[in-house]
Write a protein that holds these residues in place. Structure first.
Motif, PDB file in Angstrom:
ATOM      1  N   ASP A 292      -5.953  -2.380  -3.783  1.00  0.00           N
ATOM      2  CA  ASP A 292      -7.363  -2.045  -3.838  1.00  0.00           C
ATOM      3  C   ASP A 292      -8.238  -3.279  -4.023  1.00  0.00           C
TER       4      ASP A 292
ATOM      5  N   ASP B 105      -3.220  -0.896   2.111  1.00  0.00           N
ATOM      6  CA  ASP B 105      -4.389  -0.944   2.999  1.00  0.00           C
ATOM      7  C   ASP B 105      -4.192  -1.904   4.164  1.00  0.00           C
TER       8      ASP B 105
ATOM      9  N   ARG C 141      -9.495   5.383   7.766  1.00  0.00           N
ATOM     10  CA  ARG C 141      -8.862   6.075   6.639  1.00  0.00           C
ATOM     11  C   ARG C 141      -8.268   7.413   7.073  1.00  0.00           C
TER      12      ARG C 141
END
Length: 447
Positions: free
Chosen positions: A31, A178, A326
């Motif tokens: 993150d 990610d 996403r």
């Protein structure tokens, strides 16, 4: 489905719609804020994973093997045809390599979940290198035995089946969650580039250095791969993973895991729908001769075979937006629908250049689908299951196009090449939309 935080991720095997699992501890936090990319860089390939030394080494080994493996992929059918003068024997050789690939990819996935993946990569890459050396030895000694070539091909594909799941499953341990789409885009782009550059290089080298040397070059390239893998960190099963032996029970457990997780099941079904119903490569020779013969049959055939991988490479080079997506499920659905529509357009095209353009669009869609299906497999499955998921993925990727060859070849003979191609593309669109509407798990999946 809400976007899970690192604390709210559900990795239970009993869930039917798993959230994306948190990445294993890595060099940085998943993150961690990343700087915004502006202008053309928003579209350019996201190279952040290459900043991580371990992933960079794995990727570098893929660069080498992507081209080198294609040299052998060209040399084997060329040598078989030179010995026999029969395309039927060339086709039989392809089938000889398929069964070992399927068996050992499924078993290799279970092995990758039960031992250090770096060690498995070292063993299998070394095995592939030795096989390439044996290919060179039989060629340089003038053995001229189709049986020997088929045995070596089966051995090579067995090693590759053991190698591929471990290689793919390792990515999630080397980069944060990610960055998984970006890492998959980097790897897929290299492989697609190899499918274009490798055969071209082989065609240029055969008249200059001869056929045996192609095998030798591949063997030497694999030595570089072994060195790069040797420098990876150890990738043993995680500390909280129960010890297990890789056997039939573990392979069956992998299929049960897929059946119990709808998102994973649909990700496999999406690829099967796209490839089995919509991959018309078996019809390329007929289309090149009957529909595009006025452009030159050789030119037409070469362009048809090159168009999809070229489109995939372009898609990879402009994959910067992948990392910002996403809704991975919607990306897969959209990509498969675009693939089907592009294949249908290809089937309806009377112009060679329009046909190539449609196939290139299909290649871009295939790249998008490949990247996000891979990201779903790595993020939605727990680490103890990732090897087995990648083993099934390898089987689907290898087996789907071969089933398509049979289906499209039969349909092309019965209804005509263009009708079979266009009909297959439209079926892809229809079946994918029905799946997306009937089972909401994939379109709801996000990270």
């Amino acid at each position: 489905m809400y976007r899970p935080t690192r604390k709210s991720v559900n990795t239970s095997e009993s869930s039917t719609e798993p959230h994306a699992s948190a990445p294993e501890p890595g060099p940085t936090r998943a993150d961690e804020p990343r700087p915004a990319r502006r202008g053309w860089r928003r579209w350019a390939m996201d190279t952040r994973p290459l900043r991580r030394p371990a992933y960079r080494r794995l990727w570098a080994s893929t660069v080498v093997t992507a081209v080198g493996s294609q040299l052998t992929a060209v040399a084997v059918p060329k040598q078989i045809y030179d010995i026999t003068g029969s395309s039927a024997w060339v086709g039989a050789a392809g089938l000889a390599g398929l069964l070992p690939l399927i068996v050992f990819a499924l078993w290799g996935g279970a092995v990758a979940d039960s031992m250090d993946r770096r060690k498995l990569l070292l063993i299998t890459n070394s095995g592939i290198a030795v096989t390439s050396l044996l290919f060179w030895l039989q060629a340089v000694t003038g053995l001229e035995s189709v049986a020997a070539l088929m045995v070596l091909l089966a051995l090579q594909q067995a090693f590759w089946g053991l190698n591929a799941p471990a290689r793919s499953a390792s990515v999630a341990r080397l980069v944060p969650e990610d960055e998984l789409p970006a890492a998959n885009a980097l790897g897929s782009t290299v492989m697609q580039t190899g499918q274009v550059a490798g055969p071209l290089l082989a065609g240029a080298l055969i008249p200059v250095v001869g056929l045996p040397e192609l095998y030798l070059i591949d063997a030497l390239a694999l030595c570089v791969t072994v060195w790069a893998v040797h420098r990876l960190p150890a990738l043993p099963p995680l500390a909280d993973t129960a010890a297990r032996r890789a056997g039939i029970r573990e392979i069956v457990a992998g299929f049960r895991y897929i059946a119990g997780h709808t998102v994973l099941l649909l990700s496999f079904l999406a690829d099967i729908v796209a490839m089995v119903l919509g991959m018309p490569r078996a019809l390329f020779p007929q289309l090149a001769a009957e529909t595009y013969g006025s452009y030159g049959e050789g030119l037409a055939l070469g362009l048809l075979f090159a168009a999809i991988p070229l489109g995939a490479v372009v898609g990879g080079l402009f994959s910067g937006t992948f990392s910002r997506a996403r809704r991975h499920g919607w990306m897969v659905i959209g990509a498969v629908v675009v693939w089907g529509a592009a294949i249908a357009g290809f089937g309806l095209s009377g112009s060679l250049w329009l046909a190539v353009a449609f196939l290139a669009v299909a290649g871009v869609a295939d790249m998008v689908s490949m990247v996000f299906r891979g990201a779903i497999l790595l993020s939605a499955a727990t680490d103890e299951m990732r090897g087995r998921m990648q083993g099934v993925f390898t089987v689907v990727v290898a087996g789907g196009p071969r089933l398509a060859d049979v289906l499209h070849g039969t349909a092309g003979s019965a209804f005509g090449a263009r009708t079979a191609t266009a009909g297959g593309g439209l079926l892809v669109v229809a079946v994918m939309l029905v799946l997306a509407l009937a089972v909401p798990a994939l379109r709801r999946y996000r990270v």
